[in-house]
Enzyme design. Structure first.
Site, short mmCIF file in Angstrom:
data_model
loop_
_atom_site.label_atom_id
_atom_site.label_comp_id
_atom_site.label_asym_id
_atom_site.label_seq_id
_atom_site.Cartn_x
_atom_site.Cartn_y
_atom_site.Cartn_z
N GLY A 13 0.77 -1.24 0.00
CA GLY A 13 0.00 0.00 0.00
C GLY A 13 0.80 1.29 0.00
N SER A 15 2.72 2.49 -2.50
CA SER A 15 2.87 3.13 -3.80
C SER A 15 1.97 2.45 -4.82
CB SER A 15 4.34 3.06 -4.28
OG SER A 15 4.72 1.72 -4.52
N LEU A 66 7.05 -9.43 2.75
CA LEU A 66 6.38 -10.55 2.10
C LEU A 66 7.35 -11.59 1.57
CD1 LEU A 66 4.18 -8.24 2.19
CD2 LEU A 66 3.15 -9.40 0.25
N ASN A 92 -2.59 -7.10 -3.34
CA ASN A 92 -1.97 -6.31 -4.40
C ASN A 92 -0.47 -6.52 -4.52
OD1 ASN A 92 -1.47 -3.81 -6.17
ND2 ASN A 92 -0.39 -3.28 -4.27
N TYR A 157 6.24 -14.30 -13.63
CA TYR A 157 5.20 -13.37 -13.17
C TYR A 157 3.84 -13.79 -13.70
CZ TYR A 157 2.70 -8.96 -12.44
OH TYR A 157 1.78 -8.01 -12.06
#
Length: 240
Positions: A13, A15, A66, A92, A157
């Protein structure tokens, strides 16, 4: 009797999409808890939001790495202690190494799995359990168009986002019995520091803004008839 404000938890959160999402929900009156890796950037993000709406009792930031998925339980506990409930979770945070498959290092693979897969699993499971106890909620996963159309260099990814989309589909089915909704958003190129770090010359007119993605996240929460559970919603510069 006044109703209690709704609550939102956002990862990554400080950016980009995460900051835009946390800011939009905060502006809408939600109580918000968000995390990131860098304490300085987190505090700057928090102050930016409070400058828009000075409600310090409704906003909290937490440092969470994370790369170490086991820290997600601690973040979940801290966020829930602050908020008291979890109506919305926005997954996110992600890493996006750009590398040809034959050149991917073991460290890159492990880092991506830790951030994009393991951390999402541990945090979602912790919040899922609380949502079941409280009678429901909404989870919004920030995926990517690379989940269905990965270009060379984004095999890891794109694969991690395809996993996220499949989890969206599976959890949406499981969640029906508990009034739990799960949606996935698939942005194209988004004007973020992550994009510019990977593609400094990418045309700006082909990018979407983080605020456009945040608006769709809010739609998934507040307009279930328009954004059904278990669906994937693209965001491109042609999106409305």
């Amino acid at each position: 009797m006044n109703e209690q404000p709704l609550t939102t938890i956002v990862t990554g959160g400080s950016s980009g999409i995460g900051l835009a999402t946390a800011t939009l929900f905060f502006q809408r009156g939600y109580r918000v808890a968000f995390c990131g890796r860098n304490a300085v950037r987190l505090e700057a993000a928090k102050q930016q939001m409070l400058a828009i709406d000075n409600r310090p009792d409704d906003l909290a930031s937490f440092v969470a790495d994370l790369e170490a998925p086991e820290t997600m339980q601690a973040f979940a506990d801290s966020a829930l202690e602050f908020l008291g409930s979890a109506n919305v979770l926005v997954n996110n945070a992600a890493v996006a190494p750009m590398e040809q498959f034959e050149s991917i290092a073991a460290e890159q693979f492990e880092s991506l799995v830790n951030v994009n897969v393991k951390s999402v699993f541990y945090l979602t499971q912790a919040i899922w359990r609380r949502m079941i106890k409280s009678g429901g909620g909404t989870i919004v996963n920030i995926s990517s168009l690379s989940a269905v159309d990965p270009f060379p260099g984004f095999s890891l990814y794109g694969s991690s986002k395809a996993w996220l989309d499949l989890m969206t589909l599976a959890l949406a089915a499981e969640g029906q019995a508990h009034s739990l909704r799960v949606c996935s958003i698939r942005p194209g190129a988004v004007e973020t520091p992550l994009l510019r770090g990977l593609f400094p010359d990418f045309p700006a007119d082909q990018c979407v803004l983080p605020q456009q993605v945040a608006k769709m996240v809010l739609g998934c929460v507040e307009q279930p008839e328009k954004y059904p559970s278990g669906q994937f919603f693209p965001v491109t510069n042609q999106s409305e």
